[in-house]
Scaffold this motif. Sequence first.
Motif, PDB file in Angstrom:
ATOM      1  N   ARG A   1     -15.624  87.351   6.144  1.00 51.66           N
ATOM      2  CA  ARG A   1     -15.055  87.050   7.197  1.00 51.66           C
ATOM      3  C   ARG A   1     -14.844  86.280   8.300  1.00 51.66           C
ATOM      4  O   ARG A   1     -14.201  85.644   9.065  1.00 51.66           O
ATOM      5  CB  ARG A   1     -13.679  88.846   7.035  1.00 51.66           C
ATOM      6  CG  ARG A   1     -12.804  87.994   8.336  1.00 51.66           C
ATOM      7  CD  ARG A   1     -11.588  87.777   6.744  1.00 51.66           C
ATOM      8  NE  ARG A   1     -10.596  87.274   7.938  1.00 51.66           N
ATOM      9  CZ  ARG A   1      -9.385  86.822   7.384  1.00 51.66           C
ATOM     10  NH1 ARG A   1      -9.221  85.956   6.154  1.00 51.66           N
ATOM     11  NH2 ARG A   1      -8.728  85.942   8.178  1.00 51.66           N
ATOM     12  N   GLU A   2     -16.216  87.128   9.073  1.00 54.04           N
ATOM     13  CA  GLU A   2     -16.725  86.655  10.472  1.00 54.04           C
ATOM     14  C   GLU A   2     -16.759  85.214  10.417  1.00 54.04           C
ATOM     15  O   GLU A   2     -16.492  84.054  10.979  1.00 54.04           O
ATOM     16  CB  GLU A   2     -17.440  87.435  10.794  1.00 54.04           C
ATOM     17  CG  GLU A   2     -17.080  88.318  11.584  1.00 54.04           C
ATOM     18  CD  GLU A   2     -18.012  89.052  11.813  1.00 54.04           C
ATOM     19  OE1 GLU A   2     -19.204  88.729  12.352  1.00 54.04           O
ATOM     20  OE2 GLU A   2     -18.009  90.045  12.364  1.00 54.04           O
ATOM     21  N   CYS A   3     -17.445  84.566   8.909  1.00 54.46           N
ATOM     22  CA  CYS A   3     -18.101  83.104   8.960  1.00 54.46           C
ATOM     23  C   CYS A   3     -16.691  82.438   8.992  1.00 54.46           C
ATOM     24  O   CYS A   3     -16.105  81.006   9.089  1.00 54.46           O
ATOM     25  CB  CYS A   3     -18.956  82.858   7.682  1.00 54.46           C
ATOM     26  SG  CYS A   3     -20.508  83.915   7.621  1.00 54.46           S
ATOM     27  N   TYR A   4     -15.499  82.811   7.663  1.00 50.69           N
ATOM     28  CA  TYR A   4     -13.816  81.927   8.031  1.00 50.69           C
ATOM     29  C   TYR A   4     -13.202  81.369   9.141  1.00 50.69           C
ATOM     30  O   TYR A   4     -13.783  80.185   9.679  1.00 50.69           O
ATOM     31  CB  TYR A   4     -13.681  82.662   6.594  1.00 50.69           C
ATOM     32  CG  TYR A   4     -12.637  82.066   6.266  1.00 50.69           C
ATOM     33  CD1 TYR A   4     -12.200  80.883   5.583  1.00 50.69           C
ATOM     34  CD2 TYR A   4     -11.267  82.618   7.120  1.00 50.69           C
ATOM     35  CE1 TYR A   4     -10.826  80.380   5.948  1.00 50.69           C
ATOM     36  CE2 TYR A   4     -10.167  80.977   6.880  1.00 50.69           C
ATOM     37  CZ  TYR A   4      -9.913  80.762   6.329  1.00 50.69           C
ATOM     38  OH  TYR A   4      -8.732  80.066   5.689  1.00 50.69           O
ATOM     39  N   ASP A   5     -13.168  82.373   9.861  1.00 56.99           N
ATOM     40  CA  ASP A   5     -12.325  82.457  10.974  1.00 56.99           C
ATOM     41  C   ASP A   5     -13.151  81.672  11.246  1.00 56.99           C
ATOM     42  O   ASP A   5     -13.130  81.057  12.560  1.00 56.99           O
ATOM     43  CB  ASP A   5     -12.433  84.119  11.409  1.00 56.99           C
ATOM     44  CG  ASP A   5     -11.678  84.986  10.573  1.00 56.99           C
ATOM     45  OD1 ASP A   5     -10.768  84.939  10.378  1.00 56.99           O
ATOM     46  OD2 ASP A   5     -12.094  86.562  11.828  1.00 56.99           O
ATOM     47  N   LEU A   6     -15.090  81.731  11.500  1.00 57.62           N
ATOM     48  CA  LEU A   6     -15.509  81.052  13.482  1.00 57.62           C
ATOM     49  C   LEU A   6     -15.207  79.087  12.796  1.00 57.62           C
ATOM     50  O   LEU A   6     -14.690  78.804  12.857  1.00 57.62           O
ATOM     51  CB  LEU A   6     -17.017  81.439  13.221  1.00 57.62           C
ATOM     52  CG  LEU A   6     -17.633  80.689  13.698  1.00 57.62           C
ATOM     53  CD1 LEU A   6     -17.474  80.131  15.414  1.00 57.62           C
ATOM     54  CD2 LEU A   6     -18.814  80.575  13.707  1.00 57.62           C
ATOM     55  N   ALA A   7     -15.163  79.441  10.984  1.00 58.24           N
ATOM     56  CA  ALA A   7     -14.752  78.242  10.567  1.00 58.24           C
ATOM     57  C   ALA A   7     -14.099  76.873  11.214  1.00 58.24           C
ATOM     58  O   ALA A   7     -13.458  76.463  11.140  1.00 58.24           O
ATOM     59  CB  ALA A   7     -15.117  78.025   8.840  1.00 58.24           C
TER      60      ALA A   7
END
Length: 107
Positions: free
Chosen positions: A67-73
């Motif tokens: 989720r953190e990766c998606y939010d960053l992207a």
Amino acid sequence: MNQNKIENPKTPCKESLQMNDKDYLNSILELEKSMSNNTAVVLDEASNGDLYEDIFAMMEDLKDAARECYDLAFRLGWYSLEEAEETKIQEKINCLESELQTLENES
């Protein structure tokens, strides 16, 4: 900009044969998703309650990382969302309600 799109300005990345920041982030996101999906299978087959709890905690960490990766992207503008039209949402609800009714009638 498409009015149905929800997006942030794209952070530029150098395009080349070598991986750039966007490629690395996408690769990490796919890895996190794959690991959490595989962990879900392990949870289904865990033969011990303590083992299940330990693996479940690991899966929560994997899901948080994904989720953190998606939010960053998304913040970097490399992912966008499309706002669904109310009619499409209602169509999907009607379809699912119909399927549920069919299943209830069959049992």
